[in-house]
Design a protein around this motif. Structure first.
Motif, mmCIF file in Angstrom:
data_model
loop_
_atom_site.group_PDB
_atom_site.id
_atom_site.type_symbol
_atom_site.label_atom_id
_atom_site.label_comp_id
_atom_site.label_asym_id
_atom_site.label_seq_id
_atom_site.Cartn_x
_atom_site.Cartn_y
_atom_site.Cartn_z
ATOM 1 N N PRO A 1 25.089 42.053 11.405
ATOM 2 C CA PRO A 1 26.220 42.226 11.283
ATOM 3 C C PRO A 1 26.814 41.700 12.349
ATOM 4 O O PRO A 1 25.626 41.688 13.766
ATOM 5 N N GLY A 2 28.423 40.917 13.649
ATOM 6 C CA GLY A 2 28.583 40.986 14.980
ATOM 7 C C GLY A 2 28.275 39.505 14.880
ATOM 8 O O GLY A 2 28.119 39.110 15.972
ATOM 9 N N ALA A 3 27.286 39.148 13.793
ATOM 10 C CA ALA A 3 27.592 37.067 14.428
ATOM 11 C C ALA A 3 28.652 36.793 14.466
ATOM 12 O O ALA A 3 29.563 37.108 14.309
ATOM 13 N N ARG A 4 28.123 35.132 15.286
ATOM 14 C CA ARG A 4 29.563 34.138 15.074
ATOM 15 C C ARG A 4 29.933 34.403 13.986
ATOM 16 O O ARG A 4 31.451 34.083 14.646
ATOM 17 N N ASN B 1 30.431 37.879 9.900
ATOM 18 C CA ASN B 1 31.287 37.779 11.159
ATOM 19 C C ASN B 1 32.189 38.818 11.103
ATOM 20 O O ASN B 1 33.092 38.996 11.268
ATOM 21 N N ALA B 2 31.671 39.931 10.996
ATOM 22 C CA ALA B 2 32.339 41.908 10.924
ATOM 23 C C ALA B 2 31.701 42.736 12.110
ATOM 24 O O ALA B 2 30.388 42.602 11.722
ATOM 25 N N PRO B 3 31.932 43.314 13.069
ATOM 26 C CA PRO B 3 30.977 44.537 13.258
ATOM 27 C C PRO B 3 30.575 45.666 12.163
ATOM 28 O O PRO B 3 31.388 45.927 11.087
ATOM 29 N N PRO B 4 29.261 45.891 12.415
ATOM 30 C CA PRO B 4 28.783 46.982 11.679
ATOM 31 C C PRO B 4 29.476 48.638 12.135
ATOM 32 O O PRO B 4 28.622 49.479 12.017
ATOM 33 N N VAL B 5 30.506 49.003 11.325
ATOM 34 C CA VAL B 5 31.604 50.567 12.349
ATOM 35 C C VAL B 5 32.923 50.008 11.060
ATOM 36 O O VAL B 5 33.146 48.867 10.600
ATOM 37 N N LYS C 1 33.549 47.554 7.726
ATOM 38 C CA LYS C 1 34.076 46.557 8.352
ATOM 39 C C LYS C 1 32.956 45.370 7.941
ATOM 40 O O LYS C 1 33.631 44.337 6.866
ATOM 41 N N ALA C 2 32.195 45.949 7.883
ATOM 42 C CA ALA C 2 31.239 44.884 7.634
ATOM 43 C C ALA C 2 31.057 44.236 5.850
ATOM 44 O O ALA C 2 30.466 43.429 5.401
ATOM 45 N N ASN C 3 30.977 45.538 5.450
ATOM 46 C CA ASN C 3 30.718 46.118 4.421
ATOM 47 C C ASN C 3 31.855 45.340 3.228
ATOM 48 O O ASN C 3 31.690 44.326 2.537
ATOM 49 N N LYS C 4 32.801 45.173 4.067
ATOM 50 C CA LYS C 4 34.297 44.526 3.391
ATOM 51 C C LYS C 4 34.408 43.305 3.516
ATOM 52 O O LYS C 4 34.460 42.545 2.259
ATOM 53 N N ALA C 5 34.010 42.988 4.737
ATOM 54 C CA ALA C 5 33.424 41.084 5.038
ATOM 55 C C ALA C 5 32.560 40.802 4.099
ATOM 56 O O ALA C 5 32.296 40.123 3.236
ATOM 57 N N LEU C 6 31.385 41.595 3.339
ATOM 58 C CA LEU C 6 30.693 41.164 2.664
ATOM 59 C C LEU C 6 31.024 41.206 1.678
ATOM 60 O O LEU C 6 30.626 39.296 0.582
ATOM 61 N N ILE C 7 31.723 41.962 0.811
ATOM 62 C CA ILE C 7 32.470 42.091 -0.229
ATOM 63 C C ILE C 7 33.391 40.346 -0.737
ATOM 64 O O ILE C 7 33.109 40.016 -1.618
ATOM 65 N N ALA C 8 34.260 40.403 0.274
ATOM 66 C CA ALA C 8 34.837 38.860 0.541
ATOM 67 C C ALA C 8 34.425 38.085 0.594
ATOM 68 O O ALA C 8 34.969 37.520 -0.561
ATOM 69 N N SER D 1 23.133 51.031 5.793
ATOM 70 C CA SER D 1 22.439 49.982 5.812
ATOM 71 C C SER D 1 22.441 48.352 5.419
ATOM 72 O O SER D 1 23.119 48.283 5.601
ATOM 73 N N ARG D 2 21.745 47.874 6.616
ATOM 74 C CA ARG D 2 21.644 46.373 6.854
ATOM 75 C C ARG D 2 20.672 45.678 5.706
ATOM 76 O O ARG D 2 20.991 44.567 5.267
ATOM 77 N N HIS D 3 19.424 46.755 4.356
ATOM 78 C CA HIS D 3 19.694 45.935 2.939
ATOM 79 C C HIS D 3 19.855 46.577 2.127
ATOM 80 O O HIS D 3 20.213 48.357 2.023
#
Length: 93
Positions: A19-22, A39-43, A46-53, A74-76
């Protein structure tokens, strides 16, 4: 492929997230999992929502068709994609 398995008409993906990539993109393989930069912070999920989208868009399914089975904090992660005709092997560069 160790990061990918078919379960009936569903695909189950093993993912490693950064998470948090450009920008959101596939970064290859990492320790038996498909590595994705998000491109989403791990808080606050938000990262899970971005992943699913992102996965829903790539596979052409509604967001409800992408299910986070494990690794919420987790990252995994293990993700199930329901109802797609698109082969996830095409994710690899």
């Amino acid at each position: 492929m160790s990061w990918l398995r078919q379960d009936g008409s569903d695909w189950v993906l093993s993912l490693y997230l950064q998470p948090g990539a450009r920008k959101t993109e596939v970064a290859g393989l990492h320790d038996g999992a498909l590595k994705l930069r998000l491109n989403a912070p791990p808080v606050e999920g938000k990262a899970n929502k971005a992943l699913i989208a992102w996965l829903a868009d790539w596979f052409g399914v509604p967001k409800q068709g992408v299910v986070l089975e494990s690794g919420e904090l987790s990252r995994h992660k293990r993700v199930r994609v329901v109802g797609t005709g698109r082969d996830p092997a095409g994710l690899l560069p």
